[in-house]
Design an enzyme around this catalytic site. Structure first.
Site, mmCIF file in Angstrom:
data_model
loop_
_atom_site.group_PDB
_atom_site.id
_atom_site.type_symbol
_atom_site.label_atom_id
_atom_site.label_comp_id
_atom_site.label_asym_id
_atom_site.label_seq_id
_atom_site.Cartn_x
_atom_site.Cartn_y
_atom_site.Cartn_z
ATOM 1 N N ILE A 131 -9.950 9.564 -2.314
ATOM 2 C CA ILE A 131 -10.316 9.051 -0.998
ATOM 3 C C ILE A 131 -10.023 10.140 0.024
ATOM 4 O O ILE A 131 -8.962 10.782 -0.025
ATOM 5 C CB ILE A 131 -9.494 7.782 -0.667
ATOM 6 C CG1 ILE A 131 -9.658 6.724 -1.759
ATOM 7 C CG2 ILE A 131 -9.885 7.238 0.713
ATOM 8 C CD1 ILE A 131 -11.087 6.279 -2.027
ATOM 9 N N TYR A 147 4.252 9.261 -10.887
ATOM 10 C CA TYR A 147 3.326 8.487 -10.049
ATOM 11 C C TYR A 147 2.445 7.584 -10.917
ATOM 12 O O TYR A 147 2.272 6.389 -10.634
ATOM 13 C CB TYR A 147 2.471 9.460 -9.238
ATOM 14 C CG TYR A 147 1.544 8.818 -8.236
ATOM 15 C CD1 TYR A 147 2.037 8.271 -7.056
ATOM 16 C CD2 TYR A 147 0.165 8.771 -8.477
ATOM 17 C CE1 TYR A 147 1.177 7.684 -6.138
ATOM 18 C CE2 TYR A 147 -0.697 8.192 -7.563
ATOM 19 C CZ TYR A 147 -0.184 7.653 -6.395
ATOM 20 O OH TYR A 147 -1.039 7.072 -5.488
ATOM 21 N N ALA A 148 1.899 8.138 -12.000
ATOM 22 C CA ALA A 148 1.023 7.359 -12.882
ATOM 23 C C ALA A 148 1.800 6.208 -13.516
ATOM 24 O O ALA A 148 1.290 5.089 -13.626
ATOM 25 C CB ALA A 148 0.421 8.265 -13.954
ATOM 26 N N ALA A 149 3.045 6.479 -13.914
ATOM 27 C CA ALA A 149 3.870 5.424 -14.513
ATOM 28 C C ALA A 149 4.131 4.318 -13.498
ATOM 29 O O ALA A 149 4.068 3.124 -13.824
ATOM 30 C CB ALA A 149 5.193 6.009 -15.007
ATOM 31 N N SER A 150 4.404 4.709 -12.256
ATOM 32 C CA SER A 150 4.694 3.698 -11.236
ATOM 33 C C SER A 150 3.470 2.826 -10.964
ATOM 34 O O SER A 150 3.580 1.609 -10.814
ATOM 35 C CB SER A 150 5.191 4.352 -9.933
ATOM 36 O OG SER A 150 4.131 5.011 -9.251
ATOM 37 N N ASN A 202 0.815 -1.212 0.000
ATOM 38 C CA ASN A 202 0.000 0.000 0.000
ATOM 39 C C ASN A 202 0.852 1.266 0.000
ATOM 40 O O ASN A 202 0.404 2.312 -0.449
ATOM 41 C CB ASN A 202 -0.924 -0.032 1.228
ATOM 42 C CG ASN A 202 -1.498 1.325 1.546
ATOM 43 O OD1 ASN A 202 -2.337 1.827 0.821
ATOM 44 N ND2 ASN A 202 -1.009 1.941 2.616
#
Lengths: 245, 77
Positions: free
Chosen positions: A185, A152-155, A87
Site C-alpha cells: 500500500i 512481523y510475519a509471525a505476529s 490497525n
C-alpha cells in the site's frame, strides 16, 4: 454505501496512513471515532479535519497498563466501543539468524499481544450489547512470509489464528471478528523505497500498482457494517492479486 | 431468602431463561441450568455490575453453582 450512524469505533494506529484512512471512512459512514496512536500531533490534526464525533486517545501499545486503560477511556469518551479496528503495528526487520530476542519480543508484544488485550477489553461490552465488530489488520506476509520479517510475519499470522478462535467463541453473541490483509500500500513507509525497489515489487503485483490506503479502509468499512453480519473468521486480502489465497 | 440470594437468582433466571424453582443452591450453571461457558462469563459480568464488585478470573472459575455465586458475593460485599 454503508451506514454506521450511532455506532462507535476505536481505531489504533490512526496516526498512520492506513489507520487515518480507516478512521476517515468509518467517520464518513456516520460513526463516532476514537483515534489512538503514539504520536499525538497527527491524531489531533486528523480529528480537526474530521470535525465532530472524534476523540483523540494517545496510547503506547507496548505498555500493558496503557492498553488496558485504552478501552475504558474509549467507553468513557463514546459510551461504548461497537467497532474495534486493531490497525497499529510495528516492524523491526532483520534476517532471522541475526534477529535478537528483543526484536522478536517487541514486535510480538505490539502486533499480537496488544491486539489480544484490546479484543478482550472490547468484547465485554460487545457481549452485553449483543453486537460488535472487530477488524484486525494483518498483512499479506502473514500468509506468504517475507525475508527479514520473521517476527512481523509471525505476529500477523498469529493475529489470524487468534481472530478465528475468538470468532468461534463470540459468534453467538452477534460479534464478528475478521482480518484485512493489505499487500503493498502506498504510504509514507513505501515512499522511502527507491524506484528500483518499487519496480521490483510491482512485477509481483498483477494489478501493476500499489494499493491506496482508501482501498484498505473500504474493506474495513464493509466488515464493520451491519450488512457483514454473516462474515466472521475471514481474512479479506486486499493486494492487487499479489497473493491469491 | 437473603437479599443477595434473590438478586442473584433474578439475574440467573433472566439470563439463562430457566424456571425460578430450578435455581437451587446446588444447581450447576452448566450441568443443571443449560449455560455454556460464555454464559458463565456473562453471568459473572452481570454479578459484577449488580453488586459493584470485581470478580477476578481465577475466582470466577470457582463459581460453578448458584450456591457458589451467592457465597462468593456475600464474601466480597
Amino acid at each position: 454505501m454503508f451506514d454506521l450512524t450511532g455506532k462507535t469505533a476505536l481505531i489504533t494506529g490512526a496516526s498512520g496512513g492506513i489507520g487515518g484512512a480507516i478512521a476517515t471512512a468509518l467517520h464518513g459512514a456516520g460513526a463516532t471515532v476514537a483515534l489512538s496512536g503514539t504520536r499525538v500531533e497527527p491524531l489531533q490534526a486528523l480529528a480537526a479535519s474530521l470535525g465532530d464525533r472524534t476523540h483523540v486517545l494517545p496510547c503506547n501499545l507496548s505498555d500493558a497498563e496503557a492498553v488496558a486503560a485504552l478501552n475504558k477511556q474509549a467507553v468513557e469518551a463514546m459510551g461504548s466501543v461497537d467497532i474495534l479496528v486493531n490497525n497499529a503495528g510495528i516492524t523491526r526487520d532483520n534476517i532471522f539468524m541475526r534477529m535478537s530476542d528483543d526484536e522478536w519480543a517487541s514486535v510480538l508484544e505490539v502486533n499480537l499481544t496488544s491486539t489480544m488485550r484490546l479484543c478482550k477489553g472490547a468484547i465485554r461490552g460487545m457481549m452485553k450489547a449483543r453486537w460488535g465488530r472487530i477488524v484486525n489488520i494483518t498483512s499479506v506476509v502473514g500468509t506468504t512470509g517475507n525475508p527479514g520479517q520473521a517476527n512481523y510475519a509471525a505476529s500477523k499470522a498469529g493475529v489470524v489464528g487468534m481472530s478465528k478462535s475468538i470468532a468461534y467463541e463470540v459468534a453467538s453473541r452477534g460479534i464478528t471478528v475478521n482480518c484485512v490483509a493489505p499487500g503493498f500500500i502506498a504510504t509514507a513507509m513505501t515512499d522511502k523505497l527507491s524506484d528500483d525497489q518499487k519496480g521490483a515489487i510491482l512485477t509481483q503485483i498483477p494489478a501493476g500498482r500499489m494499493g491506496d490506503a482508501q482501498e484498505i479502509a473500504a474493506a474495513v468499512l464493509y466488515l464493520s457494517s451491519v450488512e457483514a453480519a454473516y462474515v466472521t473468521g475471514a481474512t479479506l486480502h486486499v493486494n492487487g492479486g499479489m497473493a491469491m489465497v | 431468602m437473603s437479599d443477595v440470594e434473590s438478586r442473584v437468582r433474578k439475574i440467573v433466571v433472566e439470563h439463562l431463561g430457566v424456571e425460578e424453582d430450578k435455581v437451587v443452591e446446588s444447581a450447576s450453571f452448566i450441568d443443571d441450568l443449560g449455560a455454556d461457558s460464555l454464559d458463565t462469563v456473562e453471568l459473572v459480568m452481570a454479578f459484577e455490575e449488580e453488586f459493584g464488585i470485581e470478580i477476578p478470573d481465577d475466582a470466577a472459575e470457582t463459581i460453578q453453582t448458584f450456591g457458589d455465586a451467592v457465597k462468593f458475593i456475600n464474601g466480597a460485599l
